[in-house]
Design a protein around this motif. Structure first.
Motif, PDB file in Angstrom:
ATOM      1  N   LEU A 111       0.847  -1.186   0.000  1.00 46.89           N
ATOM      2  CA  LEU A 111       0.000   0.000   0.000  1.00 46.89           C
ATOM      3  C   LEU A 111       0.882   1.234   0.000  1.00 46.89           C
ATOM      4  O   LEU A 111       1.894   1.283   0.695  1.00 46.89           O
ATOM      5  CB  LEU A 111      -0.905  -0.003   1.241  1.00 46.89           C
ATOM      6  CG  LEU A 111      -1.877  -1.191   1.318  1.00 46.89           C
ATOM      7  CD1 LEU A 111      -2.301  -1.445   2.746  1.00 46.89           C
ATOM      8  CD2 LEU A 111      -3.073  -0.955   0.431  1.00 46.89           C
ATOM      9  N   CYS A 112       0.489   2.194  -0.812  1.00 47.89           N
ATOM     10  CA  CYS A 112       1.274   3.426  -0.890  1.00 47.89           C
ATOM     11  C   CYS A 112       0.336   4.586  -1.173  1.00 47.89           C
ATOM     12  O   CYS A 112      -0.628   4.433  -1.922  1.00 47.89           O
ATOM     13  CB  CYS A 112       2.327   3.312  -1.994  1.00 47.89           C
ATOM     14  SG  CYS A 112       3.394   4.765  -2.125  1.00 47.89           S
ATOM     15  N   SER A 113       0.611   5.702  -0.543  1.00 47.02           N
ATOM     16  CA  SER A 113      -0.226   6.877  -0.718  1.00 47.02           C
ATOM     17  C   SER A 113       0.665   8.110  -0.700  1.00 47.02           C
ATOM     18  O   SER A 113       1.599   8.194   0.087  1.00 47.02           O
ATOM     19  CB  SER A 113      -1.241   6.884   0.430  1.00 47.02           C
ATOM     20  OG  SER A 113      -1.793   8.150   0.595  1.00 47.02           O
ATOM     21  N   VAL A 126      10.718   5.174   8.738  1.00 49.61           N
ATOM     22  CA  VAL A 126       9.306   5.272   9.106  1.00 49.61           C
ATOM     23  C   VAL A 126       8.416   5.124   7.865  1.00 49.61           C
ATOM     24  O   VAL A 126       7.275   5.589   7.833  1.00 49.61           O
ATOM     25  CB  VAL A 126       8.990   6.584   9.869  1.00 49.61           C
ATOM     26  CG1 VAL A 126       9.602   6.568  11.253  1.00 49.61           C
ATOM     27  CG2 VAL A 126       9.463   7.794   9.086  1.00 49.61           C
ATOM     28  N   SER A 127       8.959   4.458   6.839  1.00 47.64           N
ATOM     29  CA  SER A 127       8.214   4.151   5.608  1.00 47.64           C
ATOM     30  C   SER A 127       7.677   5.398   4.905  1.00 47.64           C
ATOM     31  O   SER A 127       6.532   5.457   4.490  1.00 47.64           O
ATOM     32  CB  SER A 127       7.066   3.177   5.884  1.00 47.64           C
ATOM     33  OG  SER A 127       7.544   2.012   6.513  1.00 47.64           O
ATOM     34  N   GLU A 167       3.823   7.702   1.603  1.00 49.61           N
ATOM     35  CA  GLU A 167       3.879   6.773   2.735  1.00 49.61           C
ATOM     36  C   GLU A 167       3.644   5.373   2.197  1.00 49.61           C
ATOM     37  O   GLU A 167       2.844   5.177   1.296  1.00 49.61           O
ATOM     38  CB  GLU A 167       2.759   7.050   3.730  1.00 49.61           C
ATOM     39  CG  GLU A 167       2.748   8.421   4.311  1.00 49.61           C
ATOM     40  CD  GLU A 167       1.471   8.649   5.121  1.00 49.61           C
ATOM     41  OE1 GLU A 167       1.513   9.521   5.982  1.00 49.61           O
ATOM     42  OE2 GLU A 167       0.457   7.969   4.896  1.00 49.61           O
ATOM     43  N   GLY A 168       4.329   4.410   2.788  1.00 48.61           N
ATOM     44  CA  GLY A 168       4.128   3.038   2.348  1.00 48.61           C
ATOM     45  C   GLY A 168       3.831   2.135   3.506  1.00 48.61           C
ATOM     46  O   GLY A 168       3.978   2.508   4.672  1.00 48.61           O
ATOM     47  N   GLY A 169       3.393   0.953   3.172  1.00 49.65           N
ATOM     48  CA  GLY A 169       3.119  -0.041   4.210  1.00 49.65           C
ATOM     49  C   GLY A 169       2.550  -1.287   3.574  1.00 49.65           C
ATOM     50  O   GLY A 169       2.435  -1.372   2.351  1.00 49.65           O
ATOM     51  N   PHE A 170       2.213  -2.244   4.431  1.00 49.11           N
ATOM     52  CA  PHE A 170       1.591  -3.474   3.954  1.00 49.11           C
ATOM     53  C   PHE A 170       0.314  -3.715   4.746  1.00 49.11           C
ATOM     54  O   PHE A 170       0.181  -3.233   5.873  1.00 49.11           O
ATOM     55  CB  PHE A 170       2.564  -4.653   4.089  1.00 49.11           C
ATOM     56  CG  PHE A 170       3.710  -4.563   3.130  1.00 49.11           C
ATOM     57  CD1 PHE A 170       3.617  -5.114   1.860  1.00 49.11           C
ATOM     58  CD2 PHE A 170       4.877  -3.888   3.478  1.00 49.11           C
ATOM     59  CE1 PHE A 170       4.672  -5.006   0.957  1.00 49.11           C
ATOM     60  CE2 PHE A 170       5.929  -3.774   2.587  1.00 49.11           C
ATOM     61  CZ  PHE A 170       5.828  -4.338   1.319  1.00 49.11           C
ATOM     62  N   SER A 171      -0.575  -4.495   4.155  1.00 50.91           N
ATOM     63  CA  SER A 171      -1.896  -4.687   4.760  1.00 50.91           C
ATOM     64  C   SER A 171      -1.851  -5.398   6.107  1.00 50.91           C
ATOM     65  O   SER A 171      -2.812  -5.381   6.851  1.00 50.91           O
ATOM     66  CB  SER A 171      -2.790  -5.452   3.800  1.00 50.91           C
ATOM     67  OG  SER A 171      -2.158  -6.668   3.452  1.00 50.91           O
ATOM     68  N   ASP A 172      -0.724  -6.026   6.442  1.00 47.62           N
ATOM     69  CA  ASP A 172      -0.618  -6.670   7.755  1.00 47.62           C
ATOM     70  C   ASP A 172       0.106  -5.778   8.755  1.00 47.62           C
ATOM     71  O   ASP A 172       0.417  -6.205   9.858  1.00 47.62           O
ATOM     72  CB  ASP A 172       0.106  -8.017   7.629  1.00 47.62           C
ATOM     73  CG  ASP A 172       1.558  -7.833   7.224  1.00 47.62           C
ATOM     74  OD1 ASP A 172       1.912  -6.723   6.775  1.00 47.62           O
ATOM     75  OD2 ASP A 172       2.342  -8.779   7.352  1.00 47.62           O
ATOM     76  N   GLY A 173       0.376  -4.545   8.345  1.00 51.02           N
ATOM     77  CA  GLY A 173       1.010  -3.597   9.251  1.00 51.02           C
ATOM     78  C   GLY A 173       2.526  -3.613   9.211  1.00 51.02           C
ATOM     79  O   GLY A 173       3.169  -2.835   9.900  1.00 51.02           O
ATOM     80  N   SER A 174       3.113  -4.509   8.397  1.00 48.65           N
ATOM     81  CA  SER A 174       4.572  -4.550   8.380  1.00 48.65           C
ATOM     82  C   SER A 174       5.150  -3.341   7.634  1.00 48.65           C
ATOM     83  O   SER A 174       4.486  -2.715   6.818  1.00 48.65           O
ATOM     84  CB  SER A 174       5.092  -5.876   7.819  1.00 48.65           C
ATOM     85  OG  SER A 174       4.639  -6.076   6.523  1.00 48.65           O
ATOM     86  N   SER A 175       6.384  -3.051   7.955  1.00 47.50           N
ATOM     87  CA  SER A 175       7.035  -1.827   7.497  1.00 47.50           C
ATOM     88  C   SER A 175       7.404  -1.892   6.013  1.00 47.50           C
ATOM     89  O   SER A 175       7.703  -2.953   5.480  1.00 47.50           O
ATOM     90  CB  SER A 175       8.301  -1.639   8.325  1.00 47.50           C
ATOM     91  OG  SER A 175       9.086  -0.608   7.793  1.00 47.50           O
TER      92      SER A 175
END
Lengths: 273, 104
Positions: B26-28, B72-73, B40-48
Motif C-alpha cells: 500500500l502506498c499513498s 518510518v516508511s 507513505e508506504g506499508g503493507f496490509s498486515d502492518g509490516s514496514s
C-alpha cells in the motif's frame, strides 16, 4: 376497560425507560481510501429508535491516536479545539450535541485512527444516577493497519479483536471489556443497531427505520461477556452496531450519586455485493 | 546443526509465502503544498515498507528520481515539472504506481 388502559400505558412507558443510552461518535465512513477533511458528530441518544436525545454536558476529553503499521508509537492529536455545539434532532425531541470539522491535516496519513471521547457524567433524572460513556470509534485510511487492537488505557474500554471498520454484513465482531486495563468478568453488555441513518447536514435522524424489532429485548440486546471479559456479537445487518459495557469503569459515584461508567465502541458492517 | 538448517529453510519458506500471499502493498502520496510530495508506504498486515525502492518517472518512462522508503516508511521528493508517475517497488507483484494527477 380502565384496567386494560392502565396496563397498556404501563407497558408503553416501562419498556421505554429500559432503552439503552448510547454515546455516538459518528462519521459516515470509517474505512477510507484516502484521508481528507472529516466531520464527526457527538450525540448522546437511543440509536435503535432514534429516541430521546440527551443534552450533552461539556466534553472532558476528545482526541485521536493515529498509528501507521505495527511499528512506532501512536501519535495523539487533541481534538477538543474543533468542537462546536449543535442541536441534534431525534424523532421525539432535540438535544445538545457537538460536531467537529477536522481539517485534512488531521486524518491524512495512512493507518488507524482511534477516536476517543470522554463526556462529562450525565445525570439521568429518572434514575437519579449519572452515566458516563467513554466511547471509541476506529477509522482506517488506506488499508495499512496500526493501533486498532491496542488498548488506549481508558478507565473503561472495549478492545476489539476484529477491525471495527472491516466487517461484512453477517459477520462476527469480538472484543474484550477492560476496567483500568483488567478484563471485566461477565461484563454486562448492551448492543444496539443504529436504525435511523444520521443526516449529517440536518443534524437529525432519518424518520425511516431500517428494521423493526419484534420484541423489546431486540431493541437493546443484552449479553454477557465470559470470565475473561470477552464477547462476540453477530452483525446481522449492514450498518452501525453500538456495543456498550455497562458500569465497566472503576468510578462508581459522582457528586454523591451513583455513576455508571460505561465503555462504548462502534462497529460498521457493509453489504457484501 | 541439521535442525538449524531445517528451521532456517522452514522460516524462509514461511516468510516468503506470507510475503507473497498475505501482504498487499500500500502506498499513498500527498502534496505538501511547498513544492514537495510525501509518499507513505506499508503493507496490509502492518509490516514496514522501510527500504522499499521508490522511483519518480516522467510520463515517457524516464527515471527522474530514485530513492528508498525511510525508517518510518516515508519518501519525500521535490515535485518535478510536468506529469509524472511515482513507483513503489516492493518486488514482483508488489508494484504500485501513482500518477501525479492523483496526488492532492
Amino acid at each position: 376497560m380502565r384496567k386494560l388502559l392502565l396496563a397498556l400505558m404501563l407497558a408503553l412507558v416501562f419498556p421505554a425507560a429500559a432503552k439503552a443510552h448510547f454515546q455516538m461518535l459518528y462519521t459516515p465512513e470509517i474505512a477510507l481510501s484516502e484521508g481528507g477533511e472529516m466531520v464527526v458528530k457527538l450525540v448522546f441518544t437511543h440509536p435503535f429508535e432514534a429516541g430521546h436525545t440527551m443534552d450533552m454536558g461539556p466534553v472532558q476529553e476528545f482526541y485521536v491516536l493515529q498509528q501507521r503499521g505495527s511499528e512506532g508509537e501512536p501519535k495523539k492529536t487533541d481534538l477538543k479545539p474543533f468542537l462546536k455545539e449543535i442541536t441534534w434532532k431525534s424523532l421525539t425531541n432535540s438535544g445538545k450535541a457537538y460536531e467537529a470539522v477536522l481539517p485534512k491535516t488531521v486524518v491524512r496519513s495512512m493507518g488507524d485512527y482511534v477516536f476517543v471521547v470522554v463526556p462529562s457524567p450525565y445525570l439521568e433524572k429518572e434514575e437519579d444516577a449519572y452515566i458516563q460513556q467513554i466511547t471509541k470509534l476506529v477509522v482506517n485510511v488506506g488499508g495499512v493497519p496500526g493501533n486498532w487492537s491496542a488498548p488506549v488505557g481508558l478507565p473503561a474500554e472495549i478492545v476489539p479483536f476484529d477491525k471495527p471498520y472491516a466487517n461484512w454484513e453477517g459477520g462476527v465482531f469480538r472484543g474484550r471489556v477492560l476496567s483500568e486495563g483488567k478484563p471485566v468478568e461477565n461484563a454486562e453488555l448492551e448492543i444496539e443497531y443504529l436504525n435511523h441513518m444520521p443526516d449529517m447536514k440536518a443534524n437529525a435522524f432519518a424518520e425511516k427505520a431500517a428494521a423493526t424489532a419484534p420484541h423489546d429485548s431486540m431493541v437493546t440486546m443484552g449479553a454477557l461477556a465470559n470470565a475473561q471479559g470477552e464477547f462476540a456479537i453477530g452483525l446481522a445487518k449492514a450498518g452501525w452496531w453500538g456495543v456498550c459495557a455497562l458500569g465497566a469503569g472503576p468510578q462508581k459515584e459522582f457528586q454523591g450519586k451513583e455513576l455508571s461508567q460505561d465503555a462504548v465502541i462502534w462497529v460498521k458492517a457493509v453489504e457484501m455485493k | 546443526m541439521r535442525s538449524l538448517f531445517f528451521c532456517s529453510a522452514l522460516a524462509a519458506v514461511l516468510l516468503t509465502a506470507s510475503l507473497a500471499m498475505a501482504h498487499t502493498p500500500l502506498c499513498s502520496c500527498f502534496d505538501n503544498g511547498d513544492g514537495t510530495v510525501l509518499c507513505e508506504g506499508g503493507f496490509s498486515d502492518g509490516s514496514s515498507a522501510s527500504g522499499v525502492k521508490m522511483y519518480v518517472k516522467s510520463a515517457a518512462g524516464a527515471t527522474l528520481l530514485e530513492g528508498k522508503m525511510s525508517d518510518v516508511s516515508e519518501f519525500t521528493f521535490t515535485k518535478p515539472q510536468g506529469d509524472y508517475v511515482v513507483q513503489f517497488d516492493a518486488g514482483e507483484g508488489h508494484l504500485i504506481e501513482i500518477k501525479s494527477k492523483d496526488i492532492k
